[in-house]
Design a protein around this motif. Structure first.
Motif, short mmCIF file in Angstrom:
data_model
loop_
_atom_site.label_atom_id
_atom_site.label_comp_id
_atom_site.label_asym_id
_atom_site.label_seq_id
_atom_site.Cartn_x
_atom_site.Cartn_y
_atom_site.Cartn_z
N ALA A 130 55.44 23.67 11.61
CA ALA A 130 55.51 23.76 10.49
C ALA A 130 54.96 22.02 10.02
O ALA A 130 55.67 21.02 10.24
N GLY A 131 53.94 21.61 8.75
CA GLY A 131 53.87 20.09 8.73
C GLY A 131 53.39 19.77 10.50
O GLY A 131 53.65 18.57 10.14
N SER A 132 53.18 19.97 11.11
CA SER A 132 52.04 19.56 12.44
C SER A 132 51.41 18.54 12.39
O SER A 132 50.35 19.13 11.68
N SER A 133 50.87 17.44 12.26
CA SER A 133 50.00 16.24 12.16
C SER A 133 48.81 16.68 13.92
O SER A 133 48.16 16.17 14.25
N GLU A 134 49.11 17.71 14.17
CA GLU A 134 48.70 18.11 15.83
C GLU A 134 47.06 18.26 15.44
O GLU A 134 46.59 17.32 15.71
N ASN A 139 57.62 13.21 18.72
CA ASN A 139 57.81 14.42 19.47
C ASN A 139 59.43 15.41 18.91
O ASN A 139 60.19 15.21 20.32
N LYS A 140 59.56 14.82 17.77
CA LYS A 140 60.73 15.46 17.37
C LYS A 140 60.74 17.01 16.14
O LYS A 140 59.30 16.47 15.88
N PHE A 141 60.74 17.65 16.79
CA PHE A 141 60.96 19.52 16.00
C PHE A 141 61.80 19.85 16.19
O PHE A 141 62.99 19.75 16.68
N THR A 142 62.42 20.72 15.53
CA THR A 142 64.15 21.65 15.04
C THR A 142 62.88 23.13 15.05
O THR A 142 61.67 23.52 14.44
N SER A 143 64.16 23.64 14.66
CA SER A 143 63.73 25.38 14.26
C SER A 143 63.06 25.76 12.90
O SER A 143 64.34 24.80 12.14
N PHE A 144 62.43 26.10 12.19
CA PHE A 144 62.67 26.57 10.82
C PHE A 144 63.63 27.90 11.04
O PHE A 144 64.18 27.85 10.42
N THR A 198 51.70 23.64 18.40
CA THR A 198 51.71 24.95 17.32
C THR A 198 50.85 26.13 18.45
O THR A 198 50.25 25.76 19.26
N GLY A 199 51.04 27.41 18.65
CA GLY A 199 51.13 27.86 19.33
C GLY A 199 51.36 30.03 18.81
O GLY A 199 52.10 29.52 18.59
N ASP A 200 50.75 30.57 19.43
CA ASP A 200 50.63 31.90 19.47
C ASP A 200 51.61 32.94 20.69
O ASP A 200 51.00 32.40 21.36
N CYS A 201 52.44 33.25 19.92
CA CYS A 201 53.27 34.58 20.99
C CYS A 201 54.32 35.62 20.30
O CYS A 201 54.92 34.87 20.12
N THR A 202 53.43 36.64 21.29
CA THR A 202 54.24 37.53 20.18
C THR A 202 54.62 38.58 21.40
O THR A 202 53.79 38.96 22.78
N ASP A 254 58.62 14.57 13.48
CA ASP A 254 57.56 13.80 13.89
C ASP A 254 56.80 13.88 15.08
O ASP A 254 57.77 13.93 15.85
N TYR A 255 55.84 14.07 14.62
CA TYR A 255 54.81 14.58 16.05
C TYR A 255 54.80 13.42 16.85
O TYR A 255 54.66 13.47 18.12
#
Length: 373
Positions: free
Chosen positions: A275-279, A316-321, A60-64, A312-313
């Motif tokens: 979303a849904g990350s266990s970080e 290392n599996k993630f995709t676009s929401f 999770t991170g911020d960038c705008t 799957d944190y």
């Protein structure tokens, strides 16, 4: 023979007169109308596009990134140093002159400033662009010997040496230099905040808070400001209705409080998170975006969009929401476009499986139809 010569001379004279009349009319026309015509053809309008790009990893991170008229603005550059390439590739689609007029660094957490805090052998985003003005946090709990903060200070100093202007958030307020004219009726305002001048137990409350305004439209960015900071923000600023609100602290339970939301009544909300990350937690209800966040924001809008989805944190599996989220305001109106799913959070499969649907979303708070419970 003489008659023919006279006739030809008359025709020639007439042509000359016509030419002169036409030339003078054209010159007068240019004098009267060319300024407005040239302005409309040669200069950009007051269009605004606000981008929340994905960051290319499971964190999770911020960038705008914001395009406001001719100005290029970057707010934060998380989540890890590896995100720098993703961010640059994205914003280079829009930054055509190699310059960021404004860079805002909200606070000293890795998931917000990693892209500015590289080691000496790696180019930071300060190195990769010409920088106009940097606005950053005025207080931090970080030790000056902490590696990432030390890197940030060095990279910032080097940007200033190359010509960037630097203000802390407190300096903007105290010197009455808190409003920046971006042209075409667009303003960038640094909002006042209690924790620009007072210590907090947590780093998040030091976040630089800014609002961009164009006419009656307003857009709010509060970094990771927490509950106490939001309460002060409301007291210390005359906050209007917000067309768009970048969800505080990635849609956590400790930000986007009723105190703030009841004042800004946002139309669109964008959440920068995986979303849904266990970080940060193994409790599903507290994973971003949290159940409490959904319950509170549902009172005001169902137009809530999220950048990334964790599959799957550990592996290392993630995709676009919704993927790269772009809010646009121009002559055609306001709208959201997404590189991933175009469905808002409340209509997503992840939401139906992982969150209880607030009553407002079941009823369809923005007229989009009834939600599935």
């Amino acid at each position: 023979m003489n008659k023919r010569k006279i006739s030809n001379a008359a025709v020639a004279a007439a042509l000359v007169v016509c030419f002169l009349v036409g030339f003078l009319a054209g010159a007068v026309g240019c004098f009267l109308f060319s300024e407005d015509d040239t302005a409309s053809d040669s200069f950009p309008s007051g269009d605004i596009s606000i981008h929340f790009p994905e960051l290319g990893n499971k964190y999770t991170g911020d960038c705008t990134y914001i395009k406001a008229g001719e100005c290029d603005i970057l707010i934060d550059a998380g989540s890890r140093r590896s995100s720098i390439g993703e961010i640059k590739e994205y914003i280079d689609r829009y930054v055509t002159d190699g310059k960021l007029e404004y860079v805002i660094v909200t606070h000293a957490h890795e998931d917000h400033y990693a892209g500015f805090a590289t080691n000496e052998t790696t180019d930071s985003l300060f190195d990769l662009y010409e920088i106009g003005t940097v606005i950053d946090f005025s207080i931090t709990n970080q030790s000056r010997d902490a590696v990432m903060y030390k890197n940030y200070l060095r990279e910032l100093d080097e940007a200033v040496e190359r010509g960037a202007t630097h203000y802390t958030s407190a300096e903007c307020i105290r010197t009455e230099n808190s409003v920046f004219d971006l042209g075409y009726g667009i303003e960038l305002r640094v909002l006042d905040s209690f924790f620009y001048y007072n210590k907090s137990s947590g780093e998040n409350n030091y976040s630089v808070c800014v609002m961009i305004s164009k006419g009656n439209e307003n857009y709010l960015f509060t970094g990771d400001l927490e509950k106490e900071g939001e309460a002060h923000l409301v007291k210390m600023n005359d906050l209007p209705h917000m067309t768009l609100y970048k969800a505080g602290h990635h849609g956590s339970s400790t930000s986007s409080t009723d105190t703030l939301l009841s004042v800004i009544t946002p139309e669109y909300v964008c959440v920068c998170c995986c979303a849904g990350s266990s970080e940060y937690t193994n409790e599903s209800k507290n994973m971003f975006p949290t159940q409490e966040f959904c319950n509170r924001v549902a009172k005001y809008t169902d137009k809530v969009f999220v950048t990334t989805l964790c599959l799957d944190y550990k592996n290392n599996k993630f995709t676009s929401f919704n993927g790269d989220i772009v809010f646009t305001s121009d002559n055609a109106g306001s709208r959201i476009s997404c590189s991933g799913s175009s469905l808002p959070l409340c209509e997503s499969e992840w939401f139906s499986k992982n969150r209880d649907c607030p009553e407002e979303w079941k009823k369809g708070s923005s007229g989009r139809g009834k939600r599935a419970a």
